[in-house]
Structure formats: C-alpha cells, structure tokens
Design an enzyme around this catalytic site. Structure first.
Site, short mmCIF file in Angstrom:
data_model
loop_
_atom_site.label_atom_id
_atom_site.label_comp_id
_atom_site.label_asym_id
_atom_site.label_seq_id
_atom_site.Cartn_x
_atom_site.Cartn_y
_atom_site.Cartn_z
N TRP A 150 15.78 1.52 -8.32
CA TRP A 150 16.44 2.82 -8.40
C TRP A 150 17.91 2.76 -8.01
CZ3 TRP A 150 18.30 3.41 -3.61
CH2 TRP A 150 17.58 2.82 -2.56
N ASN A 151 18.35 1.68 -7.32
CA ASN A 151 19.68 1.74 -6.72
C ASN A 151 20.82 1.64 -7.74
OD1 ASN A 151 19.10 -0.97 -7.14
ND2 ASN A 151 20.08 -1.65 -5.25
N LYS A 174 9.44 -0.83 -17.02
CA LYS A 174 8.91 0.10 -16.00
C LYS A 174 10.08 0.40 -15.06
CE LYS A 174 6.42 1.83 -12.56
NZ LYS A 174 7.63 2.40 -11.92
N PRO A 175 10.73 1.58 -15.22
CA PRO A 175 11.84 1.90 -14.32
C PRO A 175 11.29 2.38 -12.98
CG PRO A 175 11.50 3.70 -15.86
CD PRO A 175 10.48 2.66 -16.20
N SER A 231 12.25 -5.34 -4.04
CA SER A 231 12.01 -5.90 -2.71
C SER A 231 11.35 -7.28 -2.78
CB SER A 231 11.13 -4.96 -1.89
OG SER A 231 9.80 -5.08 -2.32
N GLU A 252 15.07 -10.92 -8.76
CA GLU A 252 16.31 -10.67 -8.01
C GLU A 252 15.88 -9.81 -6.83
OE1 GLU A 252 19.11 -8.88 -6.51
OE2 GLU A 252 19.68 -7.95 -8.43
N CYS A 286 21.40 -4.81 -2.91
CA CYS A 286 20.94 -6.14 -2.45
C CYS A 286 22.11 -7.00 -2.03
CB CYS A 286 20.20 -6.86 -3.57
SG CYS A 286 18.80 -5.95 -4.16
N GLU A 383 17.12 -6.25 5.62
CA GLU A 383 18.12 -5.37 5.02
C GLU A 383 17.93 -3.94 5.53
OE1 GLU A 383 19.17 -6.63 0.55
OE2 GLU A 383 17.09 -6.11 0.87
C1 SIN Z 1 21.54 -4.92 -6.61
O1 SIN Z 1 21.82 -4.33 -5.60
O2 SIN Z 1 20.37 -5.17 -6.89
C2 SIN Z 1 22.57 -5.39 -7.62
C3 SIN Z 1 23.92 -4.94 -7.37
C4 SIN Z 1 24.94 -5.51 -8.32
O3 SIN Z 1 24.64 -5.92 -9.45
O4 SIN Z 1 26.10 -5.56 -7.93
#
Ligand code: SIN
Length: 482
Positions: A150-151, A174-175, A231, A252, A286, A383
């Site tokens: 979602w970020n 799947k969002p 996560s 990722e 992330c 985090e």
């Molecule tokens: C992320 O937070 O998963 C990616 C952020 C980015 O692409 O800069």
C-alpha cells in the site's frame, strides 16, 4: 472522489456509491469513501484460466507491438496524472506533492520498458563448434502474478507490470487491501491503451481474503512467477508456498536502512538527504533511513540542525498543500510507532522533537527526533515504518560499518562523506543491495532495485528487472551443408 479523466471516471466513480463488499478508507479521516469487490478463490481460478488463454498470442506479438502498448499507457498516465495522484492521497494518505512525484516515478517504469522494446533481447555467442550458431533469447514466462504493497500504490505496480507485459506475460495482480483504487485505475488505463483482454486482472479483497487469494495464486501450477513487495514475514511464507510448483520468485522485503554521517560530510547536505530518506511517505518506505549514526565530533551540531528542521514539519491531511507529513496507513501503524518510541525511551533514548500520537480524526503521529537510542532498542532491529528519526553517535569507521551491517536485512544503506577514499572503502564494506552516497534517494527506473540477505530476491527496474520477468533459452543450432 471526484475524477476528471473520462476513463477513470467511468471505471471508478461507481465504486464511491456501492457501499458493499470491501471498504477503502481515507486514513486522514478514518472514513470509507469507496468499496471494491471481494474476489473469491473460484474467481481467482477463472482469472488464471482466462490469462492462460490470452497469454500465448501476446507472447507471440513482437517486442515492438508490446512496447507500443506501454508507450500508450505512459501517455494516458500523463493525461490522468492529477486524478491518479489524488487517488493515492485519498487511499494512502501521502501529501499530494508526493503523490504527484509517485505518479511520475510510476510512469517512468512504463516509459523505461517501452523504450527497451527495440533493444537487444538475447546474445549471439562465439561458437566453439563449426557451422553452428550458439545464441540466447528471452522468452515469456507465461501467466505471472504480483502482490503489491500500500505504501507506493502505483509505482510498486508499474515496476512489475511494465517488464511483465513487455516480456510477453499475462499479469494477475493482488493489490494491498488498503489501496485497490490505484490498481483498478492502472488496469482501466492499460486496457484503454490497447492491452488485449485477459492479460491484466486485478484481484481485490479485504484483509481476511489475502491468504485465500495469495494461496490460489501460489498453489496454481499455471502461474509461473510471483513477485511480492511487502513484509519479510509474509515474503518468507509466500516463498515457502511457491516451492511446491518451483515458481520464479522475486521478493522486495523489509529494509532497516542505516544512515551514516562521517566527520568529513557536508552537514547541510546530510541533513537535507536524511529528511528525504526518513520522511518520504511519512517514513512508510522499505528504503526509509531507520538507524542514523553520526560521528561524535559533529553530533551536537548535526542534531541541532536536524531538530530545527523536524520541528518545522507540518502534519495533517495530504490534500492540504501546507502539510509535509500525512497520516499513517491505519491505527495499528500508529500503535507500532508509539510502541517503538516508548521502548526506545525506556532504554535510554531522549526525545528532542515530537514523541506523541496526534489525537483526533485519522491516524497521525508527530514527526519525531530521538537521540542516543540503545543497541537493544526494538527500533534498532525492526522497521518502524513511521516518522521517527533515531540517531546515535559513533567514533570509529570500522565499528560503525560493523554496526550498520549487524542486521538480517540488506536492502539499502546511506552515507555522507566528502572523501573519495572513504567513499570507496565504505561502499565496499556495507553489506546491502543498494548504497546511497551523499544522497537520501536511490530509487529510479534505470537502476536495479533490490536487496540481499533477508531483504529479498531478484531485482526490479533496469535491464535486470526484465530478466526477472522472462526466461533465458539457449539455442545451439547446427547448419549442416547438404
Ligand atoms: C518501497 O518502499 O517498497 C519502495 C520505495 C521505492 O521504490 O523507492
């Protein structure tokens, strides 16, 4: 939800009135403003079957034909940029200026891969055999799937979607349950751009549907790849689920990024870079700087300058242009941030700015600066995913590199120094997939984004991103004279 672009108005406006199924909540107000369907495992199976029927023709289309669809999608994203940005702010909360920047970032992946359509897609190798051609070529994987966070509701989709489509695959998405509207908007634009039906499915659902939808994707032998951003805990689970069908997996995952400021750094530049690395998307990234280490000889000056800048950050709804910091995604996120700050405080950290949740509507936490956090504080290992800057002092280069590396994560590290020798030495010493030197932002479509250790597998963006969405075939062809 007021949408101007006709394609988006047609596809999404009705969702503001259904009041059924899965609510989409504005985190700045804590209220639902749209509703999306709850997709069942049977519907996932039907989408997989439809994708499998549509994919072979798309896989046989030329690279230039597939690239042309991406080029048209990029143009439509540009035309609809303001709507797309407002959707992000409404469903995710980030300030509108940041949402606009995310749309430009999201579009850059589509443009980048559209531009790759005409470049080489394999190699002819020097053959050791007479009358024999030895070459490699990239082939589609077939039906592929992605689970996105979602970020960055738009950019994390296009970073996967664009190479997947260019590579000739069908794409099941799947969002995140919190941000389905950006996904549905991209799907509407992709079909308007000429993408044949059946190649891009958006599988929406609520928090309780995620395991069923994810499970239907990971257990299907028809789905050849899963790409996940999210996560570390969920990533490990999905990796295990994909083992049975030996899928290609790209992950990722979480970051825990260190940010080092050496005594030879440009302090103003380091403060500015840290604010970007920490407060982009209210710290919900992330690649957010999680642990800041500042050389003891410049510590007080650096922290004073930082405190002054953090205290000036305005917090509030993202649609109000005066705000730099938006809401967190939900109340659970606020609880987590609060827990990290309390834990750090109990273990000796001093709070210089902020340190409290903001009461009232929406899920807000004040931008916070805390110093002298202890090595065993929770925020040193996990985090925070919120607007909390945690700073510690160091005096020895080798020791601080060891401390920066003392994490199971390995996504990105940042450092500031003006010395060329130190830059070479420290870049080599940091055990991370990406290193930012004298910058707080490394993300770009042209570079391979990804981590090592428990931060993930594979790379996204760049040429490497296309390799992750295709399979390499080696052909050894003998042409015998008659
Ligand atoms: C992320 O937070 O998963 C990616 C952020 C980015 O692409 O800069």
């Amino acid at each position: 939800m007021q949408l101007e672009h006709p394609v988006l108005a047609r596809a999404l406006q009705p969702l503001a009135h259904t009041e059924t199924e899965v609510p989409v909540v504005d985190p700045a107000r804590g209220e639902a403003f749209a509703w999306v369907p709850r997709v069942t495992p049977e519907e996932v199976a039907a989408a997989i079957a439809e994708a499998a029927r549509a994919q072979p023709a798309w896989g046989r289309a030329t690279w230039a034909e597939r690239a042309a669809v991406l080029a048209r999608l990029a143009r439509l994203m540009s035309d609809a940029a303001e709507d797309l940005a407002r959707l992000i702010t409404l469903e995710e909360g980030k300030p509108l200026a940041e949402a606009r920047a995310e749309i430009a970032y999201a579009r850059s992946f589509v443009e980048y891969y559209a531009g790759m359509g005409g470049t080489e897609i394999g190699h002819v190798l020097a053959s050791p055999f007479p009358d024999t051609e030895v070459r490699t070529e990239l082939e589609p994987l077939g039906v592929t799937a992605a689970i996105t966070p979602w970020n960055f509701p738009s950019a994390m989709i296009t970073r996967k979607l664009a190479p997947a489509l260019l590579g000739g695959n069908a794409f099941l998405l799947k969002p995140a349950e919190a941000t389905p509207l950006s996904a549905l908007a991209l799907s509407a634009l992709a079909h308007e751009a000429g993408l044949p039906r059946g190649l891009f499915h958006v599988l929406t659902g609520g928090r309780n549907d995620a395991a069923a939808i994810g499970g239907a994707l990971t257990s299907s032998p028809v789905v050849k790849k899963l790409s996940f951003t999210g996560s570390t805990t969920v990533g490990k689970l999905l990796l295990a689920q994909c083992a049975d069908t030996v899928k290609r997996v790209t992950l990722e995952l979480g970051g825990n990024a260190p940010f080092l400021v050496f005594d030879d750094a440009d302090l103003d530049a380091a403060v500015a870079g840290l604010l970007v690395a920490k407060f982009r998307n209210t710290g919900q990234s992330c690649v957010a700087a999680q642990r800041v280490y500042v050389h003891a000889s410049i510590f007080d000056r650096f922290v004073d300058a930082l405190a002054e800048r953090v205290a000036r950050l305005e917090t509030g709804p993202g649609l109000d242009p005066k705000n730099h910091i938006g809401p967190l995604i939900d109340a659970r996120a606020v609880d987590k941030v609060e827990g990290h700050v309390e834990d750090a405080r109990e273990k000796g950290a001093r709070v210089l700015v902020g340190g409290t949740r903001i009461e009232g509507r929406g899920s807000f936490y004040a931008p916070t600066l805390l110093v002298d956090f202890s090595k065993d504080a929770r925020l040193a290992a996990e985090e925070t995913f919120g607007p909390v800057l945690a700073v510690r002092r160091f005096s020895d280069e080798a020791e601080v590199i060891a401390e920066a590396n003392a994490t199971r994560a390995g996504l990105v590290a940042y450092f500031y120094s003006e010395s060329a020798r130190r830059i070479a030495r420290v870049s080599r010493g940091l055990e991370f997939g990406m290193v930012g030197v004298n910058t707080g932002l490394v993300s770009t479509a042209v570079a391979p984004f990804g981590g090592i250790k428990e931060s993930g597998l594979g790379r996204e963006g760049a040429r490497e991103g296309l390799y992750d969405w295709t399979r390499l075939k080696y052909v050894c062809a003998r042409y015998q004279e008659p």
